[in-house]
Design a protein around this motif. Sequence first.
Motif, PDB file in Angstrom:
ATOM      1  N   LEU A  28       0.816  -1.217   0.000  1.00 37.24           N
ATOM      2  CA  LEU A  28       0.000   0.000   0.000  1.00 37.24           C
ATOM      3  C   LEU A  28       0.849   1.266   0.000  1.00 37.24           C
ATOM      4  CD1 LEU A  28      -2.883  -0.778   2.535  1.00 37.24           C
ATOM      5  CD2 LEU A  28      -3.007  -0.688   0.037  1.00 37.24           C
ATOM      6  N   SER A  29       2.047   1.169   0.527  1.00 37.99           N
ATOM      7  CA  SER A  29       2.921   2.337   0.656  1.00 37.99           C
ATOM      8  C   SER A  29       3.465   2.771  -0.699  1.00 37.99           C
ATOM      9  CB  SER A  29       4.089   2.020   1.589  1.00 37.99           C
ATOM     10  OG  SER A  29       3.623   1.731   2.885  1.00 37.99           O
ATOM     11  N   ASN A  30       3.595   4.073  -0.854  1.00 38.00           N
ATOM     12  CA  ASN A  30       4.215   4.639  -2.052  1.00 38.00           C
ATOM     13  C   ASN A  30       4.783   6.005  -1.691  1.00 38.00           C
ATOM     14  OD1 ASN A  30       2.053   6.480  -2.102  1.00 38.00           O
ATOM     15  ND2 ASN A  30       0.912   5.295  -3.612  1.00 38.00           N
ATOM     16  N   GLN A 174      -4.989   0.562  -2.991  1.00 42.89           N
ATOM     17  CA  GLN A 174      -4.031   1.662  -2.912  1.00 42.89           C
ATOM     18  C   GLN A 174      -4.567   2.883  -3.662  1.00 42.89           C
ATOM     19  OE1 GLN A 174      -0.471   1.726  -5.396  1.00 42.89           O
ATOM     20  NE2 GLN A 174       0.761   1.946  -3.522  1.00 42.89           N
ATOM     21  N   GLN A 178      -5.549   6.624  -2.274  1.00 47.49           N
ATOM     22  CA  GLN A 178      -4.963   7.826  -2.862  1.00 47.49           C
ATOM     23  C   GLN A 178      -6.051   8.792  -3.323  1.00 47.49           C
ATOM     24  OE1 GLN A 178      -1.938   5.540  -5.376  1.00 47.49           O
ATOM     25  NE2 GLN A 178      -0.976   7.546  -5.077  1.00 47.49           N
TER      26      GLN A 178
END
Length: 185
Positions: A28-30, A174, A178
């Motif tokens: 999920l992280s970006n 994700q 966002q």
Amino acid sequence: MKKIAVIVGSNRTKSVSRRLAYWLAPLLSNQEMEAEVVDLATVALPFLDEPELPSEGHYQNKSTIDWSKQIKSYDGVVFVAPQYNWGYPAVLKNAIDTLYTEWRGLPVATVFFGGHGGFQGDLAFSLVLQGIKVNRLPVNLRLNLAVGQVTEEMPATELAELLSPYQDQVALLQSAFQNELHNHE
């Protein structure tokens, strides 16, 4: 950077939820958001021991005050939990019930799992989420996992391979986070 809590919704010693949360968080992280695992086993909330109703917001216990601060520090939450007897774990309900206004409007998604995808657990939990008025995202994962299919000893590469059919759904989750977080800046 936006922060997403990936809450481990089971406090079992050999929790599959914990394995799944640690698999999910980096996916999920970006560059725009960071997902971090929050393990209810280490948060260790007592069962509903505040003298007043959580909806009053007059927390007196350090554990509740700390939990409130922790949840307020996140821009969204993913609950990862097993289906237990057609429902969800008590530790997860307690984590929700300990607070009240902190949940309102918070973007939330769920990842439920079980031999039949955790549908009944997710359905039961969705009634709670509706009642506390979270902003439920349109993407929620249901993982078909048989008992013993995921183990504590399983190498991360093997777990990733087992869960590879869900990669597209994780990408959609994700994207949903966002979009939601951008719309409320």
